[in-house]
Design a protein around this motif. Sequence first.
Motif, short mmCIF file in Angstrom:
data_model
loop_
_atom_site.label_atom_id
_atom_site.label_comp_id
_atom_site.label_asym_id
_atom_site.label_seq_id
_atom_site.Cartn_x
_atom_site.Cartn_y
_atom_site.Cartn_z
N CYS A 163 -3.42 23.81 56.98
CA CYS A 163 -3.59 22.32 56.73
C CYS A 163 -5.17 22.42 56.48
O CYS A 163 -6.01 22.74 57.00
N SER A 164 -5.34 21.47 55.33
CA SER A 164 -6.75 21.24 55.10
C SER A 164 -6.85 19.67 54.14
O SER A 164 -5.75 19.45 53.81
N ALA A 165 -7.83 18.95 54.17
CA ALA A 165 -7.88 17.81 53.54
C ALA A 165 -8.27 18.11 51.98
O ALA A 165 -8.86 18.91 51.32
N GLU A 166 -7.48 17.31 51.03
CA GLU A 166 -7.51 17.23 49.68
C GLU A 166 -8.95 16.84 49.31
O GLU A 166 -9.70 16.00 49.81
N GLY A 167 -9.65 17.74 48.47
CA GLY A 167 -10.88 17.47 47.82
C GLY A 167 -11.95 17.85 48.83
O GLY A 167 -13.14 17.56 48.71
N SER A 168 -11.50 18.67 50.07
CA SER A 168 -12.55 19.12 50.85
C SER A 168 -13.12 20.40 50.50
O SER A 168 -12.52 21.30 49.99
N THR A 169 -13.99 20.74 51.34
CA THR A 169 -14.58 22.31 51.04
C THR A 169 -13.68 23.18 51.73
O THR A 169 -13.71 24.48 51.68
N ALA A 170 -13.10 22.71 52.71
CA ALA A 170 -12.03 23.81 53.59
C ALA A 170 -10.96 24.08 52.59
O ALA A 170 -10.66 25.38 52.41
N TYR A 171 -10.47 23.26 51.77
CA TYR A 171 -9.60 23.70 50.72
C TYR A 171 -10.06 24.64 49.78
O TYR A 171 -9.32 25.64 49.43
N GLU A 172 -11.25 24.25 49.22
CA GLU A 172 -11.97 25.05 48.33
C GLU A 172 -12.26 26.42 49.10
O GLU A 172 -11.95 27.55 48.25
N ALA A 173 -12.47 26.59 50.18
CA ALA A 173 -12.74 28.19 50.90
C ALA A 173 -11.15 28.49 50.92
O ALA A 173 -11.06 29.82 50.92
N LEU A 174 -9.99 27.91 51.20
CA LEU A 174 -8.80 28.58 51.23
C LEU A 174 -8.30 29.12 49.73
O LEU A 174 -7.71 30.15 49.54
N GLU A 175 -8.86 28.25 48.78
CA GLU A 175 -8.48 28.74 47.33
C GLU A 175 -9.29 30.30 47.05
O GLU A 175 -8.66 30.80 46.52
N ARG A 176 -10.52 30.23 47.67
CA ARG A 176 -11.20 31.48 47.46
C ARG A 176 -10.78 32.75 48.01
O ARG A 176 -10.54 33.68 47.60
N GLN A 177 -10.35 32.12 49.43
CA GLN A 177 -9.72 33.34 50.43
C GLN A 177 -9.06 32.73 51.18
O GLN A 177 -9.22 32.21 52.26
N SER A 178 -7.68 32.93 51.12
CA SER A 178 -6.65 32.67 52.12
C SER A 178 -5.94 33.26 53.18
O SER A 178 -5.35 32.78 54.06
N PHE A 179 -6.27 34.63 52.84
CA PHE A 179 -5.69 35.55 53.93
C PHE A 179 -4.31 35.59 54.09
O PHE A 179 -3.62 36.02 55.14
N GLY A 180 -3.65 35.14 53.10
CA GLY A 180 -2.26 35.19 52.88
C GLY A 180 -1.70 34.05 53.71
O GLY A 180 -0.25 33.89 53.54
#
Length: 420
Positions: free
Chosen positions: A284-301
């Motif tokens: 889980c991450s917040a919409e519009g957060s840098t956490a979500y952007e990080a997961l978009e770049r590298q989610s590790f599956g």
Amino acid sequence: MKDDDNGTAPGPAHDGCGTPGASPTGPARRPAAPGPAAPRPGRPAAPAAHTAHAAPGTGARTQGADADAYGRGGAGTALGAGTGGRTHGGRRGTGRLRGWGGVAAMAVACGLTAALTLVPLSRGDIGPARVSGAGSVLPAKADTCRDPEASLPPSTTDGPAVAAIKARGKLIVGVDQNSYRWGYRDPATGRLEGFDIDLARAIAQDLLGSRDAVIFRAIPTNQRIAALENGTVDLVVRTMTINCKRIRQVAFSTAYFQAGQQVLAPEDSPVTGYDSSLKGKRVCSAEGSTAYEALERQSFGAVFRDRHEDSPQDEDVHTVPNQLDCLVRLQMGEVDAVVTDNALAAGQAAQDPAVTLKGRPFTTEYYGVAAKLGNDDLVRRVNQVLVDYRKGPWTKAYDRWLRTVLPGISGPPAPKYRTN
């Protein structure tokens, strides 16, 4: 729209649902998130079981609040999600509560009460967190700009933005009311308190001569930029990371705090950090957060998007309007891990003995005060406030709110100024 200010507006009579906010005396209470989201067109409302006595979204007023809740509210509250027990299968469930009594049952009733009684507005000492495992490193900034933390040089000269605030007699600030120690509602007083709140009041003191000359508007994570763009708030002081993408959308002050992204998961989870242990896990991450952007770049599956992401049927499980909603999802067993700023996650981990920080921070990020693009005079004035704030008030606020949660920080980041 009628605004409440500085924590003096009385709320309705107590309805048996408790007081929003985290207990300042320890982990026996948790901060309340905005209540069930008002449905988008074609979207069902979030279940009432995920919330307790907090404002519905779409600008509903919280009980006894000194802040307006702006935009779509969160899916739930950590206070109401007392389902932090573990089932024998290793996943959280409602069969056994872990240290929170019958809070989940109360959450249902309080959520229904909130939905019926709150009036919508127009839109316009917790110890050091435990750490285990090891994380990988991911750059927090894209390569498309240099020094996004560099801001305008400080100045006390009034311009049109500052003049408008002085003419109004109030500074309007977008804040969080759900992040313990950053921006949360004190259950004893009903006032918003925390590190970010202290900074907002210092800015009001400088501009208008009073720390109470401020109107707080509680805004979800995913509405921070919109609230500035449409003039709902003058400033956002809400653990907002400065980065290359955002400096094209809003104007930032110099950095006032350094943080980093980290993973939060149950203590006995096989997740070890931001690494391959996330493969197949629901994150889980917040919409519009840098956490979500990080997961978009590298989610590790990891599974980190909702099935109907960005549609009217968006489930708001893996991506949520407010970061604290992720803790609720984790407590309810709907996700396996959370990615968020360690500054926020550390407080949550210290409040909930069933969860812990995993690995190491995998970004370096800086929080800034955000203003609308073009309001250069206001940005310069905030930077002037920060010059003085770094000389003493910053440390005082850190000692009061954050030292027990994030120990070992020697001081604020040094300011960077633009030369062109």
